[in-house]
Design a protein around this motif. Structure first.
Motif, PDB file in Angstrom:
ATOM      1  N   ALA A  30     -10.765 -12.097   0.346  1.00  0.00           N
ATOM      2  CA  ALA A  30      -9.877 -12.513   1.174  1.00  0.00           C
ATOM      3  C   ALA A  30      -8.319 -11.672   1.290  1.00  0.00           C
ATOM      4  N   MET A  31      -7.948 -11.539   2.442  1.00  0.00           N
ATOM      5  CA  MET A  31      -6.776 -10.757   2.749  1.00  0.00           C
ATOM      6  C   MET A  31      -5.450 -11.476   3.087  1.00  0.00           C
ATOM      7  N   GLY A  32      -4.539 -11.098   3.004  1.00  0.00           N
ATOM      8  CA  GLY A  32      -3.284 -11.521   3.536  1.00  0.00           C
ATOM      9  C   GLY A  32      -2.008 -10.806   3.180  1.00  0.00           C
ATOM     10  N   GLY A  33      -0.887 -10.775   3.846  1.00  0.00           N
ATOM     11  CA  GLY A  33       0.075 -10.243   3.778  1.00  0.00           C
ATOM     12  C   GLY A  33       1.143  -9.758   4.831  1.00  0.00           C
ATOM     13  N   HIS A  34       2.194  -9.395   4.750  1.00  0.00           N
ATOM     14  CA  HIS A  34       3.252  -9.205   5.892  1.00  0.00           C
ATOM     15  C   HIS A  34       4.478  -8.305   4.962  1.00  0.00           C
ATOM     16  N   PRO A  35       4.943  -7.509   5.805  1.00  0.00           N
ATOM     17  CA  PRO A  35       6.128  -6.672   5.130  1.00  0.00           C
ATOM     18  C   PRO A  35       7.228  -7.412   4.238  1.00  0.00           C
ATOM     19  N   ILE A  36       7.281  -8.732   4.924  1.00  0.00           N
ATOM     20  CA  ILE A  36       8.395  -9.771   4.236  1.00  0.00           C
ATOM     21  C   ILE A  36       8.007 -10.259   3.036  1.00  0.00           C
ATOM     22  N   TRP A  37       6.723 -10.132   2.630  1.00  0.00           N
ATOM     23  CA  TRP A  37       6.259 -10.763   1.446  1.00  0.00           C
ATOM     24  C   TRP A  37       6.814  -9.873   0.248  1.00  0.00           C
ATOM     25  N   ALA A  38       7.179  -8.701   0.226  1.00  0.00           N
ATOM     26  CA  ALA A  38       7.707  -8.017  -0.895  1.00  0.00           C
ATOM     27  C   ALA A  38       9.059  -8.506  -0.986  1.00  0.00           C
ATOM     28  N   LEU A  39       9.573  -9.499  -0.297  1.00  0.00           N
ATOM     29  CA  LEU A  39      11.145 -10.115  -0.761  1.00  0.00           C
ATOM     30  C   LEU A  39      10.991 -11.401  -1.511  1.00  0.00           C
ATOM     31  N   GLN A  40      11.751 -11.587  -2.722  1.00  0.00           N
ATOM     32  CA  GLN A  40      11.624 -12.513  -3.473  1.00  0.00           C
ATOM     33  C   GLN A  40      11.503 -13.884  -2.858  1.00  0.00           C
ATOM     34  N   GLU A  41      12.413 -14.026  -1.573  1.00  0.00           N
ATOM     35  CA  GLU A  41      12.638 -15.231  -0.957  1.00  0.00           C
ATOM     36  C   GLU A  41      11.392 -15.762  -0.153  1.00  0.00           C
TER      37      GLU A  41
END
Length: 252
Positions: A49-60
């Motif tokens: 399974a894959m997921g992700g977005h650039p903003i997932w790097a940010l703690q919030e």
């Protein structure tokens, strides 16, 4: 995958693939995926399974990552053994964010903290593999509070990584093997598998980044050279292509 599962499986069998990263839509019910994963499993194909977005790097945005982890865990608990995902693969590329250019050290600190939390939560009560995409130039950065390359830290933290070795030749001074050598070295040292990822999508970064201009047959010929070129690298575990749609529609 939900709309064209049979097409994907037919293509995977034709190309003798044994591995798929599939981006999930967490609004879909579990039975949207179970039949596909079962058929893939019967064909000897692992599905991650894959997921992700650039903003997932940010703690919030850590809760977004945990939502994916919880979805996959719950899915795996509710389906038969041959319908389960083998792992979760993250595609997080925060260097496209303004925050990266404003303060890359802060973003890296939050990103690595999120990755730590991801692996810890994933391993808590599952045998799912943790993996991620990785850019070839991340070795130029250090992991927070250490002298360790960020790439080495990521390879060590994950069960495997797919390195975005986006070049259109296997050998040569700017080929796939050459741009991957530091990370392959880290993976060999750490005893972790590394998969080399190539691009089939048209790229605005230059023709050397992608196989788009050359087409599928040429790409497959170049990838076929890698096992021999990397025969002294036990960590090298194969190749992945970005992505199904571009490969399927590529020049012959």
């Amino acid at each position: 995958m939900v709309e064209d599962g049979q097409g994907i499986l037919a293509f995977a069998k034709e190309k003798k693939l044994n591995w798929l990263y599939v981006r999930l839509d967490l609004e879909q019910p579990f039975d949207s995926y179970s039949s596909f994963v079962k058929q893939a499993s019967a064909a000897g194909i692992e599905v991650h399974a894959m997921g992700g977005h650039p903003i997932w790097a940010l703690q919030e945005n850590r809760p977004r990552m945990m939502k994916l982890v919880n979805y996959v865990k719950e899915y795996n608990r509710s389906v038969a053994g041959d319908e389960r995902f083998h792992g979760i693969h993250l595609d997080i590329e925060p260097y496209v964010l303004p925050a990266w250019w404003a303060d890359s050290d802060r973003v890296i600190a939050e990103w690595t903290s999120n990755l730590d939390a991801f692996v810890s939560e994933l391993k808590k009560d599952s045998s799912l593999e943790a993996s991620m995409d990785m850019a070839v130039w991340l070795d130029k950065h250090k992991a927070p509070g250490s002298d360790i390359s960020l790439s080495k830290w990521m390879i060590d933290r994950m069960d495997h990584v797919s390195l975005m070795a986006f070049r259109d030749t296997a050998a040569g001074s700017n080929g796939i093997v050459s741009v991957s050598k530091e990370e392959i070295g880290f993976a060999n040292e750490l005893g972790k598998p590394i998969i080399l990822s190539v691009e089939m999508k048209a790229s605005h970064e230059g023709n050397h980044i992608t196989f788009y201009e050359e087409g599928a047959a040429y790409m497959e010929e170049e990838l076929a050279k890698l096992p021999e070129l990397l025969q002294d690298s036990p960590a090298y575990a194969g190749n992945v292509v970005h992505a199904y749609e571009y490969w399927k529609n590529a020049k012959p």
